[in-house]
Design an enzyme around this catalytic site. Sequence first.
Site, PDB file in Angstrom:
ATOM      1  N   CYS A   1       5.965   0.184   7.477  1.00  0.00           N
ATOM      2  CA  CYS A   1       5.666   1.323   6.613  1.00  0.00           C
ATOM      3  C   CYS A   1       6.864   1.554   5.704  1.00  0.00           C
ATOM      4  O   CYS A   1       8.006   1.529   6.169  1.00  0.00           O
ATOM      5  CB  CYS A   1       5.399   2.561   7.472  1.00  0.00           C
ATOM      6  SG  CYS A   1       5.036   4.036   6.493  1.00  0.00           S
ATOM      7  N   LEU A   2       6.592   1.770   4.412  1.00  0.00           N
ATOM      8  CA  LEU A   2       7.690   2.000   3.460  1.00  0.00           C
ATOM      9  C   LEU A   2       8.475   3.262   3.800  1.00  0.00           C
ATOM     10  O   LEU A   2       9.623   3.406   3.388  1.00  0.00           O
ATOM     11  CB  LEU A   2       7.121   2.100   2.040  1.00  0.00           C
ATOM     12  CG  LEU A   2       6.469   0.815   1.515  1.00  0.00           C
ATOM     13  CD1 LEU A   2       5.743   1.097   0.206  1.00  0.00           C
ATOM     14  CD2 LEU A   2       7.503  -0.279   1.336  1.00  0.00           C
TER      15      LEU A   2
ATOM     16  N   GLY B   1       0.835  -1.196   0.000  1.00  0.00           N
ATOM     17  CA  GLY B   1       0.000   0.000   0.000  1.00  0.00           C
ATOM     18  C   GLY B   1       0.869   1.243   0.000  1.00  0.00           C
ATOM     19  O   GLY B   1       2.012   1.215   0.479  1.00  0.00           O
TER      20      GLY B   1
ATOM     21  N   HIS C   1      -1.714   8.402   6.655  1.00  0.00           N
ATOM     22  CA  HIS C   1      -0.706   9.175   5.914  1.00  0.00           C
ATOM     23  C   HIS C   1      -1.318  10.472   5.373  1.00  0.00           C
ATOM     24  O   HIS C   1      -0.635  11.495   5.281  1.00  0.00           O
ATOM     25  CB  HIS C   1      -0.156   8.368   4.736  1.00  0.00           C
ATOM     26  CG  HIS C   1       0.918   7.387   5.105  1.00  0.00           C
ATOM     27  ND1 HIS C   1       2.119   7.778   5.622  1.00  0.00           N
ATOM     28  CD2 HIS C   1       0.974   6.032   5.016  1.00  0.00           C
ATOM     29  CE1 HIS C   1       2.882   6.712   5.839  1.00  0.00           C
ATOM     30  NE2 HIS C   1       2.197   5.638   5.482  1.00  0.00           N
TER      31      HIS C   1
ATOM     32  N   HIS D   1      -4.079   2.485   7.928  1.00  0.00           N
ATOM     33  CA  HIS D   1      -2.676   2.906   7.889  1.00  0.00           C
ATOM     34  C   HIS D   1      -2.458   3.963   6.795  1.00  0.00           C
ATOM     35  O   HIS D   1      -1.867   5.016   7.044  1.00  0.00           O
ATOM     36  CB  HIS D   1      -1.789   1.672   7.646  1.00  0.00           C
ATOM     37  CG  HIS D   1      -0.339   1.983   7.488  1.00  0.00           C
ATOM     38  ND1 HIS D   1       0.609   1.593   8.399  1.00  0.00           N
ATOM     39  CD2 HIS D   1       0.333   2.662   6.507  1.00  0.00           C
ATOM     40  CE1 HIS D   1       1.801   2.030   8.009  1.00  0.00           C
ATOM     41  NE2 HIS D   1       1.663   2.664   6.863  1.00  0.00           N
ATOM     42  N   GLU D   2      -2.971   3.654   5.590  1.00  0.00           N
ATOM     43  CA  GLU D   2      -2.765   4.578   4.467  1.00  0.00           C
ATOM     44  C   GLU D   2      -3.554   5.870   4.672  1.00  0.00           C
ATOM     45  O   GLU D   2      -3.079   6.959   4.339  1.00  0.00           O
ATOM     46  CB  GLU D   2      -3.142   3.922   3.135  1.00  0.00           C
ATOM     47  CG  GLU D   2      -2.375   2.634   2.798  1.00  0.00           C
ATOM     48  CD  GLU D   2      -0.867   2.789   2.854  1.00  0.00           C
ATOM     49  OE1 GLU D   2      -0.363   3.910   2.679  1.00  0.00           O
ATOM     50  OE2 GLU D   2      -0.173   1.779   3.103  1.00  0.00           O
TER      51      GLU D   2
ATOM     52  N   GLN E   1       3.736   9.806   0.345  1.00  0.00           N
ATOM     53  CA  GLN E   1       4.959   8.996   0.420  1.00  0.00           C
ATOM     54  C   GLN E   1       5.832   9.108  -0.824  1.00  0.00           C
ATOM     55  O   GLN E   1       6.976   8.673  -0.812  1.00  0.00           O
ATOM     56  CB  GLN E   1       4.612   7.527   0.680  1.00  0.00           C
ATOM     57  CG  GLN E   1       4.042   7.299   2.081  1.00  0.00           C
ATOM     58  CD  GLN E   1       3.771   5.839   2.318  1.00  0.00           C
ATOM     59  OE1 GLN E   1       2.740   5.325   1.889  1.00  0.00           O
ATOM     60  NE2 GLN E   1       4.702   5.154   2.956  1.00  0.00           N
TER      61      GLN E   1
HETATM   62 NI    NI Z   1       2.992   3.705   5.610  1.00  0.00          NI
END
Ligand code: NI
Length: 207
Positions: free
Chosen positions: A102-103, A47, A148, A144-145, A52
């Site tokens: 998380c990326l 995701g 952001h 989660h997304e 990001q």
């Molecule tokens: Ni994340």
Amino acid sequence: MAVRPIVRAGDPVLAKVAEPVADPTADDVAILVADMIDSLHAVGGGGLAAPQIGVSRRVVIYFTGPNGVTDWPDDGPIGMTVLVNPEIEPVGDEQWTNWEGCLSMPAMRGRVPRWKRIRLTAVDLDGKRTTRLVAGKQARTVQHEYDHLDGRLYPSRMVETQTLGYLEELVRSGQVPAYTPNKSAAYLKGQDALLARLKRVGRTWAL
Ligand code: NI
């Protein structure tokens, strides 16, 4: 293919409330989503939110593979999904706690409580607004997304903050299973409306 670098925690763009998208059907939104898909595949994540890749707009993409779902209602595998201007609200008051990564915080994991089921409303790239119930892994990813878009990273949701740790150590000590990045575009298969829209801005993938 336009892979853009993933912004890491500490960059102010990740702490900002992202701007709503005025016209989800605009070409620049489709191009943004295509870049997000390429960037997500390049790192093998599940995701990604637009901030990001440094774009402060309310756009999210995600998918869930068959091994990432529970047997709870509304938690099946799902192909690549685009959420423009998403809104979420909890359904019931049940929460569950599980590991999250998380990326933008590579190589780390922590245990995060999330709503077990949510009602999700979002617009797609054709301007169609839908509301659906999602649960389990999918609901965790969406929450989660979504965070952001409001400038929040998962550590700010943690209760068991002492569980925040390096993936390598957590795997070594058997607390989390080894992580295999998914670098295939398989989750675009069957997402015909999305693929047709992205083709109109000149973006296609070998599936
Ligand atoms: Ni994340």
